[in-house]
Write a protein that holds these residues in place. Structure first.
Motif, PDB file in Angstrom:
ATOM      1  N   MET A   1       9.097 -90.787  66.902  1.00  0.00           N
ATOM      2  CA  MET A   1       8.291 -89.604  67.220  1.00  0.00           C
ATOM      3  C   MET A   1       6.921 -89.711  66.546  1.00  0.00           C
ATOM      4  O   MET A   1       6.813 -90.112  65.393  1.00  0.00           O
ATOM      5  CB  MET A   1       9.009 -88.333  66.739  1.00  0.00           C
ATOM      6  N   THR A   2       5.842 -89.397  67.294  1.00  0.00           N
ATOM      7  CA  THR A   2       4.489 -89.506  66.771  1.00  0.00           C
ATOM      8  C   THR A   2       4.286 -88.562  65.588  1.00  0.00           C
ATOM      9  O   THR A   2       4.717 -87.413  65.612  1.00  0.00           O
ATOM     10  CB  THR A   2       3.460 -89.168  67.865  1.00  0.00           C
ATOM     11  N   ALA A   3       3.590 -89.070  64.562  1.00  0.00           N
ATOM     12  CA  ALA A   3       3.361 -88.275  63.363  1.00  0.00           C
ATOM     13  C   ALA A   3       2.018 -87.559  63.440  1.00  0.00           C
ATOM     14  O   ALA A   3       1.001 -88.160  63.791  1.00  0.00           O
ATOM     15  CB  ALA A   3       3.404 -89.154  62.127  1.00  0.00           C
ATOM     16  N   ALA A   4       2.019 -86.267  63.129  1.00  0.00           N
ATOM     17  CA  ALA A   4       0.769 -85.537  62.975  1.00  0.00           C
ATOM     18  C   ALA A   4       0.163 -85.861  61.618  1.00  0.00           C
ATOM     19  O   ALA A   4      -1.061 -86.006  61.481  1.00  0.00           O
ATOM     20  CB  ALA A   4       1.007 -84.036  63.101  1.00  0.00           C
TER      21      ALA A   4
ATOM     22  N   GLU B   1       4.497 -84.402  65.323  1.00  0.00           N
ATOM     23  CA  GLU B   1       3.627 -83.462  66.024  1.00  0.00           C
ATOM     24  C   GLU B   1       4.429 -82.267  66.540  1.00  0.00           C
ATOM     25  O   GLU B   1       5.608 -82.381  66.850  1.00  0.00           O
ATOM     26  CB  GLU B   1       2.947 -84.161  67.203  1.00  0.00           C
ATOM     27  N   GLY B   2       3.761 -81.113  66.616  1.00  0.00           N
ATOM     28  CA  GLY B   2       4.380 -79.923  67.180  1.00  0.00           C
ATOM     29  C   GLY B   2       5.228 -79.125  66.215  1.00  0.00           C
ATOM     30  O   GLY B   2       5.801 -78.101  66.592  1.00  0.00           O
TER      31      GLY B   2
ATOM     32  N   ILE C   1      -3.157 -92.004  53.765  1.00  0.00           N
ATOM     33  CA  ILE C   1      -2.875 -90.817  54.570  1.00  0.00           C
ATOM     34  C   ILE C   1      -3.482 -90.991  55.958  1.00  0.00           C
ATOM     35  O   ILE C   1      -4.620 -91.461  56.095  1.00  0.00           O
ATOM     36  CB  ILE C   1      -3.418 -89.528  53.898  1.00  0.00           C
ATOM     37  N   GLY C   2      -2.714 -90.629  56.967  1.00  0.00           N
ATOM     38  CA  GLY C   2      -3.199 -90.607  58.332  1.00  0.00           C
ATOM     39  C   GLY C   2      -2.933 -89.239  58.930  1.00  0.00           C
ATOM     40  O   GLY C   2      -1.871 -88.655  58.726  1.00  0.00           O
TER      41      GLY C   2
ATOM     42  N   ALA D   1       1.276 -76.976  71.935  1.00  0.00           N
ATOM     43  CA  ALA D   1       1.893 -78.017  71.099  1.00  0.00           C
ATOM     44  C   ALA D   1       1.082 -78.256  69.827  1.00  0.00           C
ATOM     45  O   ALA D   1       0.943 -79.389  69.354  1.00  0.00           O
ATOM     46  CB  ALA D   1       2.060 -79.309  71.881  1.00  0.00           C
ATOM     47  N   THR D   2       0.519 -77.185  69.279  1.00  0.00           N
ATOM     48  CA  THR D   2      -0.249 -77.278  68.040  1.00  0.00           C
ATOM     49  C   THR D   2       0.689 -77.505  66.859  1.00  0.00           C
ATOM     50  O   THR D   2       1.726 -76.861  66.743  1.00  0.00           O
ATOM     51  CB  THR D   2      -1.042 -75.985  67.801  1.00  0.00           C
ATOM     52  N   THR D   3       0.291 -78.422  65.983  1.00  0.00           N
ATOM     53  CA  THR D   3       1.009 -78.605  64.724  1.00  0.00           C
ATOM     54  C   THR D   3       0.368 -77.677  63.695  1.00  0.00           C
ATOM     55  O   THR D   3      -0.857 -77.608  63.587  1.00  0.00           O
ATOM     56  CB  THR D   3       0.913 -80.056  64.241  1.00  0.00           C
ATOM     57  N   VAL D   4       1.186 -76.955  62.945  1.00  0.00           N
ATOM     58  CA  VAL D   4       0.688 -76.017  61.939  1.00  0.00           C
ATOM     59  C   VAL D   4       1.235 -76.401  60.577  1.00  0.00           C
ATOM     60  O   VAL D   4       2.433 -76.692  60.436  1.00  0.00           O
ATOM     61  CB  VAL D   4       1.105 -74.567  62.267  1.00  0.00           C
TER      62      VAL D   4
END
Length: 260
Positions: A1-4, A29-30, A61-62, A180-183
């Protein structure tokens, strides 16, 4: 799963004191991430590293696949409301919205104007004449209208009354669902995180004590996701507050004050 947000051995040092030590995270993400811990634990330092306001002294950090603050494109994807909900005292609310439109390519003007109207705020009012809660609402509106992929909030609802806090959290929930905003939300009010955040990070003494999906953490005995501690038999927490209190109450590793 893609990382935010992805970090490996991340650290930040202030005058030989490490405010954040060996922080390793993978946040998909998400997610709606709750960041909790006592004052001085390193929460704000972590958030400022995520937004690019600070540069790390150790590790990597990314954020959304790039180095934080690495360029206009990356900056446009991240919204941030600092703990003091900064606004420009000499500018009116309307001036703030015009500034937001000029600085942010994804600016949602109808949303910003509608939210200000719904809050009953006069667009002609200068930010310096607003109450603390009203300034917080203006800062939050600016962050949401940017329509970021990642929204970082440092104690954003502290100046709001209970009803306004609940309404704002409901809007955040809608943003996550619709876009699909990551908070990433730092808060001392665990009750605000209950039923809202689906991912939890507990930080104490400059170190990540535990991190993971809330459902997984609640299903496991407290402390089983973190470092060993002087605690007899781990007990499965019944609520998010039980989990946070259990993790914050655990005996932390000896704090590293200096490091070469």
């Amino acid at each position: 799963m893609t990382a935010a947000i992805e970090t490996q051995g991340l650290g930040k040092c202030y005058r030989r004191r490490w405010a954040l030590i060996d922080c390793t995270l993978h946040i998909p993400e998400g997610r709606v991430v709750g960041l909790v811990g006592p004052n001085g634990a390193g929460k704000t330092t972590l958030l400022n590293l995520v937004t690019g306001h600070l540069a790390p002294d150790a590790g990597t950090i990314g954020v959304l696949g790039a180095r934080p603050g690495s360029g206009p494109g990356q900056l446009a994807k991240v919204g941030f409301v600092a703990q003091d909900t900064p606004t420009y005292p000499g500018l009116s609310i309307a001036d703030h919205l015009r500034l937001g439109a000029r600085l942010n390519p994804g600016w949602d003007r109808p949303y910003a104007e509608q939210r200000i109207a719904r809050l009953g705020l006069d667009p002609k009012s200068k930010a310096g004449r607003l109450s603390g809660g009203q300034r917080a609402q203006l800062a939050l509106t600016m962050a949401l209208a940017k329509r970021p992929e990642l929204l970082v909030l440092d104690e954003p609802v502290a100046a709001l009354d209970p009803l306004a806090r609940r309404e704002f959290l409901d809007e955040l929930r809608s943003a996550v669902t619709e876009r699909a905003t990551t908070v990433m939300l730092s808060s001392h009010l665990v009750s605000d995180l209950e039923g809202f955040c689906d991912y939890l990070i507990v930080i104490t003494a400059s170190r990540i004590r535990t991190a993971g999906p809330v459902d997984d953490l609640l299903a496991a005995p407290a402390g089983s996701h973190s470092a060993p501690a002087a605690q007899a038999t781990p007990v499965t927490p019944a609520t998010l507050e039980d989990l946070v209190l259990a993790e914050m109450g655990r005996v932390p590793d000896p704090e590293v004050e200096t490091r070469k």
